[in-house]
Design a protein around this motif. Structure first.
Motif, PDB file in Angstrom:
ATOM      1  N   ALA A   1       6.249 -16.004   9.222  1.00 23.95           N
ATOM      2  CA  ALA A   1       5.958 -14.617  11.205  1.00 23.95           C
ATOM      3  C   ALA A   1       7.717 -14.914  10.718  1.00 23.95           C
ATOM      4  N   SER A   2       8.220 -15.651  10.189  1.00 21.77           N
ATOM      5  CA  SER A   2      10.067 -15.551  10.122  1.00 21.77           C
ATOM      6  C   SER A   2      10.536 -14.328   8.884  1.00 21.77           C
ATOM      7  N   LEU A   3       9.574 -14.603   7.811  1.00 19.34           N
ATOM      8  CA  LEU A   3       9.381 -13.463   6.413  1.00 19.34           C
ATOM      9  C   LEU A   3      10.640 -12.296   6.730  1.00 19.34           C
ATOM     10  N   ARG A   4      11.023 -11.528   6.119  1.00 17.74           N
ATOM     11  CA  ARG A   4      11.780 -10.391   6.080  1.00 17.74           C
ATOM     12  C   ARG A   4      11.368 -10.193   4.882  1.00 17.74           C
ATOM     13  N   ILE A   5      10.677  -8.653   5.176  1.00 17.52           N
ATOM     14  CA  ILE A   5      10.281  -8.365   3.873  1.00 17.52           C
ATOM     15  C   ILE A   5      10.567  -6.659   4.118  1.00 17.52           C
ATOM     16  N   GLY A   6      10.638  -6.523   3.167  1.00 16.97           N
ATOM     17  CA  GLY A   6      12.018  -5.006   2.798  1.00 16.97           C
ATOM     18  C   GLY A   6      12.219  -4.367   2.095  1.00 16.97           C
ATOM     19  N   ASP A   7      13.101  -3.251   2.009  1.00 20.17           N
ATOM     20  CA  ASP A   7      14.107  -3.065   0.658  1.00 20.17           C
ATOM     21  C   ASP A   7      14.444  -4.402  -0.148  1.00 20.17           C
ATOM     22  N   PRO A   8      14.086  -4.603  -1.755  1.00 16.31           N
ATOM     23  CA  PRO A   8      14.832  -5.629  -1.930  1.00 16.31           C
ATOM     24  C   PRO A   8      16.264  -5.783  -2.608  1.00 16.31           C
ATOM     25  N   LEU A   9      16.663  -4.462  -2.427  1.00 19.86           N
ATOM     26  CA  LEU A   9      18.358  -5.281  -2.339  1.00 19.86           C
ATOM     27  C   LEU A   9      19.195  -4.947  -1.645  1.00 19.86           C
TER      28      LEU A   9
ATOM     29  N   CYS B   1      -3.453 -15.078   8.451  1.00 24.45           N
ATOM     30  CA  CYS B   1      -2.327 -13.812   9.012  1.00 24.45           C
ATOM     31  C   CYS B   1      -1.917 -13.131   7.844  1.00 24.45           C
ATOM     32  N   GLY B   2      -1.838 -12.346   7.895  1.00 24.25           N
ATOM     33  CA  GLY B   2      -0.235 -11.509   6.807  1.00 24.25           C
ATOM     34  C   GLY B   2      -1.899 -10.155   6.433  1.00 24.25           C
ATOM     35  N   GLY B   3      -1.510  -9.601   4.912  1.00 22.06           N
ATOM     36  CA  GLY B   3      -2.706  -9.242   3.966  1.00 22.06           C
ATOM     37  C   GLY B   3      -2.052  -7.829   4.819  1.00 22.06           C
ATOM     38  N   GLN B   4      -2.087  -7.484   5.528  1.00 15.86           N
ATOM     39  CA  GLN B   4      -1.910  -5.612   5.855  1.00 15.86           C
ATOM     40  C   GLN B   4      -0.675  -5.088   4.761  1.00 15.86           C
ATOM     41  N   ARG B   5      -0.723  -4.162   5.180  1.00 14.07           N
ATOM     42  CA  ARG B   5       1.095  -3.213   4.529  1.00 14.07           C
ATOM     43  C   ARG B   5       1.225  -2.984   5.670  1.00 14.07           C
ATOM     44  N   VAL B   6       2.940  -2.403   4.940  1.00 10.36           N
ATOM     45  CA  VAL B   6       3.604  -3.113   5.756  1.00 10.36           C
ATOM     46  C   VAL B   6       4.970  -1.640   5.023  1.00 10.36           C
ATOM     47  N   LEU B   7       5.255  -0.915   6.104  1.00 12.98           N
ATOM     48  CA  LEU B   7       7.236   0.224   6.205  1.00 12.98           C
ATOM     49  C   LEU B   7       6.551   0.637   5.629  1.00 12.98           C
ATOM     50  N   ALA B   8       4.810   1.223   5.390  1.00 11.95           N
ATOM     51  CA  ALA B   8       4.518   2.529   5.080  1.00 11.95           C
ATOM     52  C   ALA B   8       5.304   3.743   5.494  1.00 11.95           C
ATOM     53  N   ASP B   9       5.796   3.518   7.232  1.00  8.26           N
ATOM     54  CA  ASP B   9       6.786   5.236   7.095  1.00  8.26           C
ATOM     55  C   ASP B   9       7.966   5.001   6.709  1.00  8.26           C
ATOM     56  N   GLN B  10       8.404   3.786   6.639  1.00 14.86           N
ATOM     57  CA  GLN B  10       9.498   4.076   5.625  1.00 14.86           C
ATOM     58  C   GLN B  10       9.092   4.159   4.397  1.00 14.86           C
ATOM     59  N   PHE B  11       8.101   3.666   3.195  1.00 13.53           N
ATOM     60  CA  PHE B  11       8.176   3.796   2.229  1.00 13.53           C
ATOM     61  C   PHE B  11       6.467   4.373   2.208  1.00 13.53           C
ATOM     62  N   PRO B  12       6.533   5.603   2.166  1.00 14.48           N
ATOM     63  CA  PRO B  12       5.139   6.099   2.015  1.00 14.48           C
ATOM     64  C   PRO B  12       4.751   5.494   0.616  1.00 14.48           C
TER      65      PRO B  12
END
Length: 510
Positions: free
Chosen positions: A323-331, A365-376
């Motif tokens: 639940a605490s994992l930070r998902i996003g831009d790898p840079l 938990c998990g499995g769903q796509r995230v950040l689709a609005d930010q990264f279509p």
């Protein structure tokens, strides 16, 4: 997200020695999994040009095999220095092209540096045995000689390190290399290769004719280019990393011409957690092993086999950590989970989750796509944990993504049998502070994988040990230990220094 301007990324590529205008074409569209942006459009080498490439390597071999091994070691030392100097830039290319977080991109370049250092030391240790003879006045010895041109075909997930694993050893052992990087990560392959080209230029300036033309070549293209390497009898060794399906195609072709191969194929890696385990330590290992590189390592943790008495306590800790994992831009430095390589990988993950649920699994938990609005055009996914009633068909299938199956056991023998009851046999581990449990897992009746660890996860192997696995993983080894022997041919020499000619086995003739 802090967007790196395209002009700045072009500067990174230039510092790595990659001049895009000279490589521009219409064949390979290279896109970043971060946001789907096109990084480059490159020309592929026509398959018709491959015979000339292979001929150049064959000519280079005739010269390079005569260079003393410690002198060849100087070349890989220079390569290691070039990689170290360019570490930040090459790491960024890997992160942008493959989607690894910054730390993992840098870590991959460090692997390449490390294998150069290993190969440098190896250049003075390519020795065989002296063997006693049954005949008086005789001595037997073994020698290792250069093998011939080596083809290195890599996958997208480790586009630099795996080439370096193979090329550093091949070069020290006296062999030219031809590098065919994945179509999904050609820029990372080029960045690593350009460092080798710079090292060759320095080596040539110092030693002149000792660095022949064609010693190291890179070819960009698709399966037709790879097939030309696989099919050519002039290629003494084919080292190919990829799926089991790929290995089933490559292996028989190389074998049909009696060539040598190193196949690094699928992994379906398990962790056993016993009642004697340090659960907090196990959780830390699980998280990195299961979600690092977004689950796209061949050594990623895919199966968690937990004793029923500690299962719920472990899951409680694990769900909190997920639940605490930070998902996003790898840079971004704070990010722990970057994107999947492409949409196909995301769809494969979704298909596996659906099949697991059909086979009795419960998605925790998990499995769903995230950040689709930010990264279509970027396919980010929340790492998934699936509680399974048994090791069903989908659990035995390798899904290349952050999907962790959880199974329970009662007796250690049952857990070990579960670990072994999959087609793949790459890496495995046990978390336990019970000596008997640990030794049972490491014994001949224990894990059947090529790598078996204790109180660390299945991923993150060091270059000092041989890397590889059994069964459908391929059965071969690369990187450390005595993997160098695969890049050489062995001869057994019997020397008679007497004035007689006794025959072996006491045979009397004439």
């Amino acid at each position: 997200m802090t967007e790196l301007p395209s002009a700045d990324f072009s500067a990174v590529l230039q510092r790595c020695g990659i001049e895009l205008p000279a490589l521009r074409g219409t064949d390979l569209s290279v896109r970043s999994p971060i946001d789907g942006a096109e990084l480059a459009r490159l020309a592929a080498l026509p398959a018709a040009a491959m015979p000339a490439v292979i001929d150049a390597a064959t000519r280079a071999f005739k010269q390079w095999r005569l260079v003393p091994a410690p002198v060849r070691g100087e070349l890989v030392r220079l390569w290691g220095e070039e990689l170290r100097r360019a570490k930040a830039d090459i790491g960024q290319v890997i992160s942008r092209e493959v989607g690894k977080i910054v730390q993992e991109g840098l870590g991959e370049v460090q692997e390449a540096v490390d294998i150069c250092e290993f190969a440098l030391g190896l250049s003075r240790q390519l020795h065989g045995k002296t063997i006693v003879s049954e005949r008086p006045g005789h001595r037997i010895m073994e020698q290792y000689h250069p093998l011939g041109p080596v083809a290195v075909i890599t996958a997208f997930n480790f586009p630099g390190a795996v080439f370096a694993w193979n090329a550093a050893l091949a070069l020290v052992c006296g062999n030219p290399v031809i590098f065919k990087p994945s179509e999904k990560a050609p820029l990372s392959g080029l960045a690593t290769f350009k460092a080798l080209e710079r090292a060759i230029a320095q080596f040539t300036a110092r030693f002149g004719e000792h660095a022949p033309e064609g010693l190291a070549q890179i070819v960009l293209g698709g399966s037709d280019v790879a097939e030309a390497l696989v099919d050519s009898p002039q290629i003494a060794l084919v080292s190919a990393t990829g799926s089991t399906r790929m290995g089933r195609a490559v292996g028989p072709k190389v074998a049909s011409r009696f060539g040598k191969r190193i196949l690094e194929l699928g992994g379906n890696n398990a962790m056993l957690v016993t009642p004697a385990a340090d659960l907090d330590l196990a959780v830390r290992a699980i998280v990195f092993s299961a979600v690092g590189t977004a689950g796209q390592r061949c050594t990623s943790l895919r199966r968690l086999i937990v004793h029923r008495d500690v299962k719920q306590a472990l899951l409680d800790k694990l769900l909190k950590a997920y639940a605490s994992l930070r998902i996003g831009d790898p840079l971004q430095p704070a990010t722990l989970v970057g994107p999947l390589i492409d949409e196909a990988a995301f769809k494969a993950l979704q298909d596996s989750i659906a099949q697991a649920e059909q086979q009795g699994g419960k998605l925790l938990c998990g499995g769903q796509r995230v950040l689709a609005d930010q990264f279509p055009q970027g396919f980010y996914v929340a790492p998934a944990i699936m509680d399974m009633p048994a090791q069903t068909a989908i659990v035995k299938h390798e899904t290349f993504g952050p999907l962790l199956y959880v199974l329970s056991y009662e007796e250690l023998e049952q857990a070990i049998a579960c670990n072994n009851d999959v087609p793949q046999g790459l890496s495995s581990c046990i978390f336990s502070n019970d000596l008997r449990e640990v030794e049972s897992f490491l014994s001949a009746a224990g894990s059947d994988c090529g790598m078996a660890n204790v109180n660390i996860g299945p991923s993150g192997a060091e270059i000092g040990g041989a890397f590889g696995g059994e069964k459908e993983t391929g059965g071969d080894r690369e990187s450390g230990s005595d993997a160098w022997k695969q890049y050489m041919r062995r001869t057994t020499n019997t020397i008679n220094y007497s004035r007689e000619l006794p025959l072996a086995q006491g045979i009397q003739f004439g």
